[in-house]
Write a protein that holds these residues in place. Structure first.
Motif, PDB file in Angstrom:
ATOM      1  N   GLN A  39       0.804  -1.218   0.000  1.00 54.30           N
ATOM      2  CA  GLN A  39       0.000   0.000   0.000  1.00 54.30           C
ATOM      3  C   GLN A  39       0.843   1.276   0.000  1.00 54.30           C
ATOM      4  OE1 GLN A  39      -2.679  -1.788   3.275  1.00 54.30           O
ATOM      5  NE2 GLN A  39      -4.048  -0.404   2.207  1.00 54.30           N
ATOM      6  N   HIS A 142       1.113  -9.357   4.178  1.00 48.18           N
ATOM      7  CA  HIS A 142      -0.085  -8.519   4.115  1.00 48.18           C
ATOM      8  C   HIS A 142      -0.561  -8.493   2.655  1.00 48.18           C
ATOM      9  CE1 HIS A 142      -2.379  -5.073   6.239  1.00 48.18           C
ATOM     10  NE2 HIS A 142      -2.940  -5.223   5.051  1.00 48.18           N
ATOM     11  N   TRP A 143      -0.968  -9.659   2.180  1.00 47.58           N
ATOM     12  CA  TRP A 143      -1.726  -9.827   0.935  1.00 47.58           C
ATOM     13  C   TRP A 143      -0.942  -9.799  -0.376  1.00 47.58           C
ATOM     14  CZ3 TRP A 143      -6.621  -6.241   1.806  1.00 47.58           C
ATOM     15  CH2 TRP A 143      -7.155  -6.482   3.077  1.00 47.58           C
ATOM     16  N   SER A 186      -1.632 -10.812   8.089  1.00 47.96           N
ATOM     17  CA  SER A 186      -2.614  -9.797   8.420  1.00 47.96           C
ATOM     18  C   SER A 186      -3.929 -10.174   7.761  1.00 47.96           C
ATOM     19  CB  SER A 186      -2.160  -8.434   7.909  1.00 47.96           C
ATOM     20  OG  SER A 186      -3.047  -7.457   8.396  1.00 47.96           O
ATOM     21  N   GLU A 187      -4.944 -10.379   8.585  1.00 45.93           N
ATOM     22  CA  GLU A 187      -6.296 -10.659   8.084  1.00 45.93           C
ATOM     23  C   GLU A 187      -6.344 -11.824   7.101  1.00 45.93           C
ATOM     24  OE1 GLU A 187      -8.242  -7.120   6.778  1.00 45.93           O
ATOM     25  OE2 GLU A 187      -7.860  -6.085   8.655  1.00 45.93           O
ATOM     26  N   GLN A 190      -9.323 -12.271   4.818  1.00 47.99           N
ATOM     27  CA  GLN A 190      -9.435 -11.508   3.567  1.00 47.99           C
ATOM     28  C   GLN A 190      -8.668 -12.204   2.446  1.00 47.99           C
ATOM     29  OE1 GLN A 190     -11.656  -9.340   3.397  1.00 47.99           O
ATOM     30  NE2 GLN A 190     -11.982  -9.359   5.608  1.00 47.99           N
ATOM     31  N   MET A 201     -10.773  -9.677  -4.353  1.00 43.50           N
ATOM     32  CA  MET A 201      -9.417  -9.174  -4.129  1.00 43.50           C
ATOM     33  C   MET A 201      -8.460 -10.117  -4.858  1.00 43.50           C
ATOM     34  SD  MET A 201      -9.581  -6.724  -1.687  1.00 43.50           S
ATOM     35  CE  MET A 201      -9.302  -6.566   0.039  1.00 43.50           C
ATOM     36  N   ASP A 247      -9.143 -10.476  11.676  1.00 47.82           N
ATOM     37  CA  ASP A 247     -10.065  -9.350  11.536  1.00 47.82           C
ATOM     38  C   ASP A 247     -11.504  -9.792  11.723  1.00 47.82           C
ATOM     39  OD1 ASP A 247      -9.720 -10.637   8.835  1.00 47.82           O
ATOM     40  OD2 ASP A 247     -11.349  -9.251   8.348  1.00 47.82           O
ATOM     41  N   ASN A 327      -7.659  -6.946  14.318  1.00 45.73           N
ATOM     42  CA  ASN A 327      -7.985  -5.820  13.434  1.00 45.73           C
ATOM     43  C   ASN A 327      -9.498  -5.669  13.439  1.00 45.73           C
ATOM     44  OD1 ASN A 327      -5.295  -6.045  12.713  1.00 45.73           O
ATOM     45  ND2 ASN A 327      -5.672  -6.055  10.511  1.00 45.73           N
ATOM     46  N   TYR A 329     -12.827  -2.660  12.762  1.00 47.00           N
ATOM     47  CA  TYR A 329     -13.175  -1.299  12.352  1.00 47.00           C
ATOM     48  C   TYR A 329     -14.633  -0.946  12.614  1.00 47.00           C
ATOM     49  CZ  TYR A 329      -8.797  -1.393   9.652  1.00 47.00           C
ATOM     50  OH  TYR A 329      -7.483  -1.486   9.285  1.00 47.00           O
ATOM     51  N   TRP A 368     -18.198  -0.023   3.727  1.00 37.99           N
ATOM     52  CA  TRP A 368     -18.214  -1.145   4.668  1.00 37.99           C
ATOM     53  C   TRP A 368     -17.952  -0.716   6.113  1.00 37.99           C
ATOM     54  CZ3 TRP A 368     -13.564  -1.691   7.218  1.00 37.99           C
ATOM     55  CH2 TRP A 368     -12.448  -1.068   6.622  1.00 37.99           C
ATOM     56  N   TRP A 438      -4.791   2.454  12.242  1.00 36.72           N
ATOM     57  CA  TRP A 438      -4.650   2.347  10.799  1.00 36.72           C
ATOM     58  C   TRP A 438      -5.146   3.646  10.207  1.00 36.72           C
ATOM     59  CZ3 TRP A 438      -2.377  -1.287   7.747  1.00 36.72           C
ATOM     60  CH2 TRP A 438      -2.480  -1.030   6.356  1.00 36.72           C
ATOM     61  N   GLU A 445      -5.608   1.838  -1.416  1.00 35.72           N
ATOM     62  CA  GLU A 445      -6.626   1.071  -0.685  1.00 35.72           C
ATOM     63  C   GLU A 445      -7.164  -0.080  -1.532  1.00 35.72           C
ATOM     64  OE1 GLU A 445      -8.066   0.547   2.172  1.00 35.72           O
ATOM     65  OE2 GLU A 445      -6.665   1.861   3.206  1.00 35.72           O
ATOM     66  N   TRP A 446      -6.267  -0.910  -2.050  1.00 32.19           N
ATOM     67  CA  TRP A 446      -6.652  -2.111  -2.772  1.00 32.19           C
ATOM     68  C   TRP A 446      -7.645  -1.772  -3.890  1.00 32.19           C
ATOM     69  CZ3 TRP A 446      -2.854  -4.958  -1.157  1.00 32.19           C
ATOM     70  CH2 TRP A 446      -2.417  -4.854   0.156  1.00 32.19           C
ATOM     71  N   PHE A 454      -7.254   6.732   4.920  1.00 30.97           N
ATOM     72  CA  PHE A 454      -7.203   6.314   6.328  1.00 30.97           C
ATOM     73  C   PHE A 454      -6.072   6.978   7.107  1.00 30.97           C
ATOM     74  CE2 PHE A 454     -10.192   2.814   7.132  1.00 30.97           C
ATOM     75  CZ  PHE A 454     -10.662   2.554   5.860  1.00 30.97           C
TER      76      PHE A 454
HETATM   77  C1  GBH Z   1      -7.801  -3.458   6.534  1.00 28.58           C
HETATM   78  O1  GBH Z   1      -8.795  -4.401   6.300  1.00 28.58           O
HETATM   79  C2  GBH Z   1      -6.608  -3.857   5.706  1.00 28.58           C
HETATM   80  O2  GBH Z   1      -5.794  -4.740   6.427  1.00 28.58           O
HETATM   81  C3  GBH Z   1      -5.785  -2.702   5.285  1.00 28.58           C
HETATM   82  O3  GBH Z   1      -4.819  -3.115   4.378  1.00 28.58           O
HETATM   83  C4  GBH Z   1      -6.684  -1.655   4.723  1.00 28.58           C
HETATM   84  O4  GBH Z   1      -5.958  -0.578   4.256  1.00 28.58           O
HETATM   85  C5  GBH Z   1      -7.635  -1.225   5.819  1.00 28.58           C
HETATM   86  O5  GBH Z   1      -8.396  -2.290   6.206  1.00 28.58           O
HETATM   87  C6  GBH Z   1      -8.602  -0.159   5.388  1.00 28.58           C
HETATM   88  O6  GBH Z   1      -9.406  -0.594   4.338  1.00 28.58           O
HETATM   89  O7  GBH Z   1     -15.578  -3.184  -0.127  1.00 28.58           O
HETATM   90  O8  GBH Z   1     -17.525  -4.275   0.819  1.00 28.58           O
HETATM   91  O9  GBH Z   1     -15.925  -5.564  -0.469  1.00 28.58           O
HETATM   92  C7  GBH Z   1     -10.044  -4.173   6.911  1.00 28.58           C
HETATM   93  C8  GBH Z   1     -11.043  -5.221   6.480  1.00 28.58           C
HETATM   94  C9  GBH Z   1     -11.741  -6.248   4.476  1.00 28.58           C
HETATM   95  C10 GBH Z   1     -12.506  -4.104   5.023  1.00 28.58           C
HETATM   96  C11 GBH Z   1     -12.227  -6.060   3.050  1.00 28.58           C
HETATM   97  C12 GBH Z   1     -12.957  -3.892   3.611  1.00 28.58           C
HETATM   98  C13 GBH Z   1     -13.869  -4.957   1.704  1.00 28.58           C
HETATM   99  C14 GBH Z   1     -15.327  -4.773   1.883  1.00 28.58           C
HETATM  100  N1  GBH Z   1     -11.406  -5.006   5.080  1.00 28.58           N
HETATM  101  N2  GBH Z   1     -13.348  -5.154   3.043  1.00 28.58           N
HETATM  102  S1  GBH Z   1     -16.145  -4.432   0.409  1.00 28.58           S
END
Ligand code: GBH
Length: 493
Positions: A39, A142-143, A186-187, A190, A201, A247, A327, A329, A368, A438, A445-446, A454
């Protein structure tokens, strides 16, 4: 810290249970911030770094990423790590949680392809952190799987277990004298559910209800093997701790009817217990074995889609966490759903509940993520009760803004209210030992590209220099870290 702050803080700590809502964290409680390699680093093909699954996805299927964004340069932390450490120093944090890029360290993922430049980058980063009194807190994965390993099957093929082990050993050998906190993954949920189940993803494989379970099975074995490696060969000389970051949302039943109460617990077991049960209790949760077994049988299968651990594997995996990395949120509301017709495998039908957000929950820039501070207190208490009071290190928690203003009140309120609920869970007897926000700065952000921000620091992704600018929350978080308090009377006047 000046004397006045100290005195005020001591008074507050002494009276931290008072009615005025003042809250405090113990002196040895660790505060930090997090990021991840893919990232923030950029330099996607520099100095011998190999391609990873996110490089591949963004370059070959840009339509899957908002705005067709890539992380080719992103925050350019590969070149700007000294500047980043200066920001961390200014924040005053105890630790910095970052991840290692596997394909920067091993160009083609396997142990025969060591990339000295990659090792040097992390050696330099770790040295810079230590020179500034900041504890490196390192995630191995981390992915960002090396793409070449994905071509060989990735996390759904068993070869990955020993390939990951080789990589982990190299990291312990190279960095282990300076790193006291390690996370394998990490997670992982996911990686498996979004990566090989829903396919939302990288590596974007869609075989839900099958490959997500298979991925998890391999990943848990890989985690356990790496923990045992550390425990047997490195712990006595390096004296660190090693775990995993799981997570989960908090899943709140819609009401207290027994159907909804059971459904919410089922969801917690499928979301968190899927990993935490094998790691802390032994084997997958009963409800997963029963539900997936039942549905598999009705699909005409001879064996369950949920793989089975042998007794030896159950024992080998159990207890392989020196603390519980969490983790979290947000929260969601769960209610009962009648059994879905059995046709094709689908993780959500295996869970078999309905999930939604309450309309009154405050939003963030991420669809989300709703702001539900009370949820973290419930989640922490549930973990304490379900997994026999483990030490919990919060390894990520935070909120996104849309970048429209540097005055990020949403983030200040979020951290204040979440930390206050964490403190209150600690008063309930939950062993929380550290907190990681975070994130240090806005980053890739993927699949959301750069649309969700963030960071404590905003990054100008248009400027060549990738200029970092503090948001208002920096001053707030600094005070919390310095005083270990959350209330205004803790501040200097
Ligand atoms: C974290 O995941 C990640 O570890 C981190 O890399 C990332 O930057 C951070 O969150 C903030 O996003 O869009 O409805 O498909 C948190 C868990 C899992 C939340 C995947 C978002 C996608 C939901 N994340 N999820 S959706």
């Amino acid at each position: 810290m000046n004397l006045k702050v100290l005195v005020l803080c001591s008074i507050l700590i002494a009276s931290s249970l008072s009615d005025d809502g003042s809250k405090a964290f113990p002196d040895n409680f660790m505060f930090g911030v997090a990021s991840s390699s893919h990232q923030i680093e950029g330099a996607w093909n520099e100095d011998g770094k190999g391609e990873n699954i996110w490089d591949y996805l963004t370059h070959t299927k840009p339509e899957l990423v908002e705005g067709g964004a890539t992380a080719d340069i992103t925050c350019d932390s590969y070149h700007k790590y000294k500047e980043d450490v200066a920001l961390l120093k200014d924040l005053g944090v105890d630790h910095y949680r970052f991840s290692l890029s596997w394909s920067r360290i091993l160009t083609n993922g396997s142990i025969g392809s060591v990339n000295e430049a990659g090792l040097n980058y992390y050696k330099n980063l770790i040295k810079e952190l230590k020179d500034n009194g900041i504890e490196p807190f390192v995630t191995l994965y981390h992915w960002d799987l090396p793409e070449i390993l994905q071509k060989q099957g990735g996390w759904i093929d068993m070869f990955i277990i020993d390939t990951f082990l080789d990589y982990a050993r190299l990291c312990f050998e190279t960095f282990g004298d300076d790193v006291k906190y390690w996370l394998t993954f990490s997670e992982p949920k996911q990686t498996c559910l979004s990566g090989y189940g829903y396919g939302t993803m990288a590596p974007s494989v869609s075989k839900t209800g099958e490959l997500d379970y298979k991925c998890t099975h391999n990943l848990l074995k890989a985690h356990a093997k790496v923990w045992h490696l550390y425990d047997e060969e490195f712990r006595s000389t390096q004296n660190g701790k090693i775990s995993i970051a799981l997570d989960s949302n908090w899943y709140e039943p819609e009401d207290d009817t027994s159907q909804n109460t059971v459904s919410a617990e089922t969801k917690r077991q499928f979301s968190f217990g899927w990993y935490a049960n094998p790691l802390f209790i032994g084997d997958y949760p009963e409800v997963m074995k029963t539900r997936i077994g039942y549905r598999s049988m009705h699909e005409g299968r001879r064996v369950s889609r949920l793989p089975v651990f042998t007794d030896e594997e159950i024992e080998y995996i159990k207890g392989t966490c020196d603390f519980l990395g969490l983790n979290t949120y947000t929260s969601s509301i769960i209610k009962y759903e009648k059994e879905q017709e059995i046709r094709i495998p689908w993780y959500d039908w295996d869970v078999g509940v309905k999930e939604h957000f309450a309309s009154e929950w405050p939003s963030s820039a991420s669809s989300w993520l709703k702001v539900t501070p009370w949820g973290i207190k419930k989640l922490l208490n549930w973990i304490k009760d379900t997994y026999n009071s483990p030490d919990i290190f919060i390894t990520a928690n935070g909120v996104s803004d849309d970048g429209s203003s540097l005055n990020d009140e949403i983030r200040i309120n979020y951290y204040r209210d979440y930390l206050s609920n964490i403190s209150s869970a600690m008063e309930d007897g939950v062993n929380v030992i550290g907190y990681t926000a975070w994130s240090l700065m806005d980053s890739f952000e993927w699949t959301s590209g750069y649309s969700e921000k963030f960071g404590f620091y905003s990054v100008d992704f248009e400027s060549e220099n990738r200029t970092r600018t503090a948001k208002s929350s920096v001053e707030y978080f600094k005070k919390v870290v310095l005083t270990h308090c959350l209330v205004d009377s803790c501040e200097e006047d």
